[in-house]
Design a protein around this motif. Structure first.
Motif, PDB file in Angstrom:
ATOM      1  N   SER A 256       1.329  -4.133  53.885  1.00  0.00           N
ATOM      2  CA  SER A 256       1.389  -3.165  52.792  1.00  0.00           C
ATOM      3  C   SER A 256       0.025  -3.012  52.132  1.00  0.00           C
ATOM      4  O   SER A 256      -0.416  -1.898  51.820  1.00  0.00           O
ATOM      5  CB  SER A 256       2.420  -3.608  51.751  1.00  0.00           C
ATOM      6  OG  SER A 256       3.719  -3.617  52.291  1.00  0.00           O
ATOM      7  N   GLU A 257      -0.651  -4.132  51.918  1.00  0.00           N
ATOM      8  CA  GLU A 257      -1.987  -4.073  51.325  1.00  0.00           C
ATOM      9  C   GLU A 257      -2.956  -3.322  52.230  1.00  0.00           C
ATOM     10  O   GLU A 257      -3.831  -2.587  51.761  1.00  0.00           O
ATOM     11  CB  GLU A 257      -2.496  -5.485  51.057  1.00  0.00           C
ATOM     12  CG  GLU A 257      -1.752  -6.191  49.921  1.00  0.00           C
ATOM     13  CD  GLU A 257      -2.200  -7.630  49.754  1.00  0.00           C
ATOM     14  OE1 GLU A 257      -3.000  -8.106  50.592  1.00  0.00           O
ATOM     15  OE2 GLU A 257      -1.744  -8.284  48.793  1.00  0.00           O
ATOM     16  N   ALA A 258      -2.783  -3.492  53.537  1.00  0.00           N
ATOM     17  CA  ALA A 258      -3.648  -2.775  54.476  1.00  0.00           C
ATOM     18  C   ALA A 258      -3.419  -1.270  54.407  1.00  0.00           C
ATOM     19  O   ALA A 258      -4.318  -0.474  54.669  1.00  0.00           O
ATOM     20  CB  ALA A 258      -3.399  -3.277  55.891  1.00  0.00           C
ATOM     21  N   LEU A 259      -2.212  -0.887  54.030  1.00  0.00           N
ATOM     22  CA  LEU A 259      -1.887   0.534  53.895  1.00  0.00           C
ATOM     23  C   LEU A 259      -2.136   1.053  52.481  1.00  0.00           C
ATOM     24  O   LEU A 259      -1.924   2.235  52.206  1.00  0.00           O
ATOM     25  CB  LEU A 259      -0.412   0.763  54.261  1.00  0.00           C
ATOM     26  CG  LEU A 259      -0.087   0.759  55.756  1.00  0.00           C
ATOM     27  CD1 LEU A 259       1.404   0.640  55.970  1.00  0.00           C
ATOM     28  CD2 LEU A 259      -0.613   2.016  56.422  1.00  0.00           C
ATOM     29  N   ASN A 260      -2.545   0.132  51.579  1.00  0.00           N
ATOM     30  CA  ASN A 260      -2.797   0.515  50.184  1.00  0.00           C
ATOM     31  C   ASN A 260      -1.581   1.168  49.535  1.00  0.00           C
ATOM     32  O   ASN A 260      -1.672   2.216  48.895  1.00  0.00           O
ATOM     33  CB  ASN A 260      -3.998   1.473  50.089  1.00  0.00           C
ATOM     34  CG  ASN A 260      -5.278   0.807  50.543  1.00  0.00           C
ATOM     35  OD1 ASN A 260      -5.566  -0.324  50.143  1.00  0.00           O
ATOM     36  ND2 ASN A 260      -6.026   1.497  51.386  1.00  0.00           N
TER      37      ASN A 260
END
Length: 334
Positions: A256-260
């Motif tokens: 999720s963090e990688a997808l912001n």
């Protein structure tokens, strides 16, 4: 203990065959010759042990009938013709790694793992002069518990060792075992068909983690396990991490963090599309390729090799392929 009355002709092909034959040779129970096809694992093993080898050409025309009087089949892979079956004075027998009539056919070990069985076993059966697999009278049967998350390649070795011990028992107690033989019957019969290459296709967008896990454990070592991604690229996946360990990686948060974003989603034409399955995420610290399954769980692999390329680590696959794409485009095709 050497059994003078037996001269055994051993039919086989693979590692299952080799483990049984090696045990019998070490026990020195009787004289043994081998029948196999050229360039098989058993062919190479027999050469290393300086055994007389006989080539199989849909029959035993070139083999002297006086050279043997009992036959044993272990993962041979070919139907033995009626004329050949009738040449054995004391009979032709098969070591089959299942509790017949369950899982007749060529892949009983893989089927037991794929079906998530808790128990299987080994059967010694008499081969009748009928061109069908695994239908003869049962001579001996023993059960074997399947270990938690066991792979088929490991179960194969344990079943081969069990079958070898059962064969020794049978040869030492030949008359008694024959007297206690019984027909298989047809109740609870099932068929374990030959594996097809497409059975190794892992479809993360439609398969649950449990299904993929069972496929990997059943088919590793027998057929390639692969996914398709990036518009048709076939990628072979190897060395799956135990799913329970993957749960501790907190991959939903990392991806999720990688997808912001707050959850694994992306926008297409202004519409939120949740990526429930098929998302690929490379865990840089653990150097694993992680992929989300249809039931929103993760699997992880140490090797990811594109078709026709040398074996490639997950890190090399990421550097050579995934890193060139934004995270939202890192998806399996199916």
């Amino acid at each position: 203990m050497k059994i003078d009355k037996f001269s055994l002709l051993f039919f086989g092909s693979d590692i299952f065959s080799v483990r049984i034959l090696n045990y019998l040779l070490d026990k020195q129970l009787c004289h043994i010759q081998v029948v196999t096809k050229a360039h098989t694992v058993l062919d190479k093993f027999s050469a290393s042990r300086q055994l007389q080898r006989n080539a199989w050409r849909d029959g035993l025309e070139d083999v002297d009938s006086d050279a043997f009087n009992i036959g044993l089949v272990a993962s041979f892979g070919s139907i033995i013709d009626e004329e050949t079956v009738r040449r054995f004075k004391y009979g032709l027998f098969n070591v089959h790694p299942s509790m017949l009539p369950q899982y007749r056919g060529s892949t009983p070990i893989q089927a037991a793992i794929f079906d998530d069985r808790k128990e299987t076993g080994c059967t010694i059966m008499r081969i009748p002069p009928i061109p069908k697999f695994d239908i003869g009278d049962i001579i001996l049967q023993e059960r074997l518990a399947i270990r938690d998350r066991e792979y088929a390649v490991d179960l194969r070795d344990r079943l081969a060792d069990l079958g070898a011990r059962m064969t020794e028992k049978f040869l030492l107690n030949y008359d008694t075992c024959l007297k206690s033989s019984r027909p298989q019957g047809e109740q609870n019969k099932s068929l374990a068909k030959k594996l097809k290459l497409e059975q190794g296709h892992l479809k993360f967008k439609s398969h649950s983690r449990d299904l993929i896990d069972r496929k990997v454990r059943a088919y590793t070592g027998f057929i390639d396990l692969y996914m398709t991604c990036l518009g048709g690229l076939l990628v072979r996946l190897e060395e799956m991490v135990e799913p329970e360990k993957v749960d501790a990686f907190d991959l939903d948060r990392l991806a999720s963090e990688a997808l912001n974003c707050d959850k694994i989603e992306m926008k297409i034409d202004g519409t939120d599309i949740e990526l429930l399955a098929g998302v690929m995420y490379f865990h840089k610290i653990r150097r694993l390729l992680c992929i989300r399954s249809a039931d929103r769980q993760w699997l992880a692999f140490r090797w990811a090799t594109p078709d026709r390329k040398p074996r490639m680590s997950a890190a090399d696959f990421y550097n050579g392929y995934l890193s060139k794409l934004p995270q939202e485009s890192r998806l399996t095709d199916v």
